[in-house]
Design a protein around this motif. Structure first.
Motif, PDB file in Angstrom:
ATOM      1  N   THR A  36       0.905  -1.208  -0.111  1.00 51.50           N
ATOM      2  CA  THR A  36       0.031   0.030  -0.017  1.00 51.50           C
ATOM      3  C   THR A  36       0.649   1.204  -0.063  1.00 51.50           C
ATOM      4  OG1 THR A  36      -0.157   0.134   2.422  1.00 51.50           O
ATOM      5  CG2 THR A  36      -1.779  -1.187   1.359  1.00 51.50           C
ATOM      6  N   GLY A  37       2.273   1.230   0.287  1.00 49.17           N
ATOM      7  CA  GLY A  37       3.009   2.145   0.231  1.00 49.17           C
ATOM      8  C   GLY A  37       3.184   2.727   1.842  1.00 49.17           C
ATOM      9  N   GLU A  38       2.484   2.652   2.662  1.00 44.89           N
ATOM     10  CA  GLU A  38       2.408   2.729   4.055  1.00 44.89           C
ATOM     11  C   GLU A  38       3.738   2.822   4.777  1.00 44.89           C
ATOM     12  OE1 GLU A  38      -1.838   2.224   5.778  1.00 44.89           O
ATOM     13  OE2 GLU A  38      -1.032   0.356   5.260  1.00 44.89           O
ATOM     14  N   ALA A  39       4.386   1.657   4.522  1.00 46.67           N
ATOM     15  CA  ALA A  39       5.568   1.251   5.129  1.00 46.67           C
ATOM     16  C   ALA A  39       6.956   2.305   4.676  1.00 46.67           C
ATOM     17  CB  ALA A  39       6.183   0.029   4.855  1.00 46.67           C
ATOM     18  N   CYS A  40       6.857   2.811   3.356  1.00 47.05           N
ATOM     19  CA  CYS A  40       7.463   3.707   2.680  1.00 47.05           C
ATOM     20  C   CYS A  40       7.485   4.984   3.329  1.00 47.05           C
ATOM     21  CB  CYS A  40       7.323   3.631   1.247  1.00 47.05           C
ATOM     22  SG  CYS A  40       8.607   4.773   0.222  1.00 47.05           S
ATOM     23  N   GLN A  41       6.197   5.415   3.649  1.00 49.38           N
ATOM     24  CA  GLN A  41       6.176   6.629   4.090  1.00 49.38           C
ATOM     25  C   GLN A  41       6.593   6.501   5.457  1.00 49.38           C
ATOM     26  OE1 GLN A  41       1.757   7.488   3.975  1.00 49.38           O
ATOM     27  NE2 GLN A  41       1.712   7.234   1.718  1.00 49.38           N
ATOM     28  N   LEU A  42       6.540   5.570   6.138  1.00 46.98           N
ATOM     29  CA  LEU A  42       7.123   5.551   7.811  1.00 46.98           C
ATOM     30  C   LEU A  42       8.527   5.477   7.671  1.00 46.98           C
ATOM     31  CD1 LEU A  42       4.630   2.760   9.163  1.00 46.98           C
ATOM     32  CD2 LEU A  42       4.713   5.116   9.828  1.00 46.98           C
ATOM     33  N   ASP A  43       9.071   4.855   6.642  1.00 46.91           N
ATOM     34  CA  ASP A  43      10.648   4.871   6.531  1.00 46.91           C
ATOM     35  C   ASP A  43      11.049   6.340   6.251  1.00 46.91           C
ATOM     36  OD1 ASP A  43      11.180   2.331   7.173  1.00 46.91           O
ATOM     37  OD2 ASP A  43      12.020   2.062   5.151  1.00 46.91           O
ATOM     38  N   GLU A  44      10.290   7.258   5.531  1.00 51.06           N
ATOM     39  CA  GLU A  44      10.553   8.434   5.120  1.00 51.06           C
ATOM     40  C   GLU A  44      10.547   9.462   6.373  1.00 51.06           C
ATOM     41  OE1 GLU A  44       8.066   9.706   2.057  1.00 51.06           O
ATOM     42  OE2 GLU A  44       9.251   8.567   0.466  1.00 51.06           O
TER      43      GLU A  44
END
Length: 365
Positions: free
Chosen positions: A293-301
């Motif tokens: 979903t891309g949520e993990a990428c946002q958390l990483d950022e």
């Protein structure tokens, strides 16, 4: 990776990542040499200091015993929760691959898709491909050509292995036109299970269908003008591909010497290979839907931003301290200028040298 220091040529720290008897012997020799140096250093200390160091060593031994228990309990706790995770991973596998379905949350009347469309939307198409492409470490490894094969990826699992210590990652594929294997495995053998010290990595040999090898490309070279053979020369070359992950770099035999540049390149390849494996194990497998979903990428950022903010705050505090020092220096200089003319009624002498210079500016690194 273990650093053998001066026991090996400069830049060859990655050599400890391979299963080579000569390398292990070099490590032992280095440790013995260091132990001899340490013994000589202790002998040079005064009796009182030597006695204190001995007491500290006893404390260190007690610490090491506690640390060993910690690692043991952590491994048991991890194994316990891996079993608890397993039913959730099984359910995820069934939903992703259309084995089971979930009740629709759409309101009655809003679902206009036909039965035929529902059949086409079975499961979650390209689930693992999308999850992996969203991750920064993995996305650079996946080429456009790889995507065709990774669409057939059904599941990824990992588990620890005990003899030798390490872990393995299994990639489960549906029947596809690229290779015959249904499972591709990457195994990491670790020198120390509690520390990321890699001994060697082993990958499955992929059984490619003719002309489907994604790790190779055909290069056609035009013949030189005037050549007897006017036909173009076809040459096979290795190319970038995620599937190179299953052909990890290997250290040459013991009798082959590596120059500094080759050793450094090997180190980089080994570190990159382990980084990919640990990313799949620690991030993609446990949090696959968040990467999809891309949520993990946002958390990483967000985590990266927080780290940058912390660094900026530290730099800002240093700048404020320097600014305060600058202001104090300026105030002292003004007071001196006010006082000196009253004593001599003569112009204040011109300042030169360090006393009259402004402190250098702090340059941001």
């Amino acid at each position: 990776m273990a650093d053998l220091g001066s026991a090996l040529p400069t830049g060859s720290t990655a050599l400890s990542a391979e299963d080579r008897a000569g390398l292990v012997n070099a490590l032992k020799d280095k440790l013995q040499h260091l132990a001899g140096q340490q013994s000589g250093f202790l002998d040079s200390l005064s009796p009182a200091v030597k006695n204190r160091v001995s007491a500290l060593q006893e404390f260190q031994s007690k610490h090491d015993e506690l640390e060993a228990k910690f690692f043991e309990e952590r491994a048991a706790l991890e194994a316990k929760y891996q079993k608890l995770y397993e039913p959730l991973y099984t359910k995820r596998f069934e939903i992703v691959n259309g084995i089971t379905d979930v009740e629709s949350k759409d309101e009655p009347g809003n679902n206009t898709s036909t039965d035929e469309n529902r059949e086409e939307e079975k499961g979650v198409p390209e689930f693992w491909l999308t999850a992996m492409k969203t991750n920064e470490v993995l996305s650079v490894q996946i080429t456009d050509r790889d995507e065709g094969a990774l669409k057939y990826l059904k599941d990824i699992k990992w588990c620890r292995i005990d003899n030798p210590k390490g872990f393995k990652i299994d990639f489960y594929f549906d029947t596809n036109p690229f290779f015959k294997n249904s499972v591709l495995t990457k195994t990491y053998h670790m020198i120390d299970d509690n520390e990321p010290i890699l001994e060697r990595a082993i990958g499955t040999e992929i059984d490619w269908y003719p002309g489907k090898n994604l790790t190779q490309k055909l290069m056609k070279k035009k013949p030189k003008k005037g050549a007897k053979n006017a036909k173009p020369v076809t040459k096979t070359e290795q190319c970038e591909s995620f599937f190179n992950f299953f052909s990890p770099p290997q250290v040459p035999d013991d009798d082959e010497e590596l120059d500094e540049e080759t050793a450094e390149n090997l180190q980089d390849l080994m570190e990159q290979d382990y980084d990919i494996g640990s990313t799949i194990r620690d991030k993609i497998i446990p949090h696959a839907v968040s990467w999809f979903t891309g949520e993990a990428c946002q958390l990483d950022e967000l985590e990266d931003v927080d780290e940058e903010d912390d660094e900026d705050e530290e730099d800002g505090d240093e700048d404020e301290d320097e600014d305060e020092e600058d202001e104090d220096d300026e105030d002292e200089e003004e007071e001196e200028e006010d006082v000196k003319p009253r004593k001599s009624r003569q112009p204040a002498p011109k300042r030169s040298g360090p006393a009259g210079e402004q402190p250098p500016e702090c340059k941001q690194q």
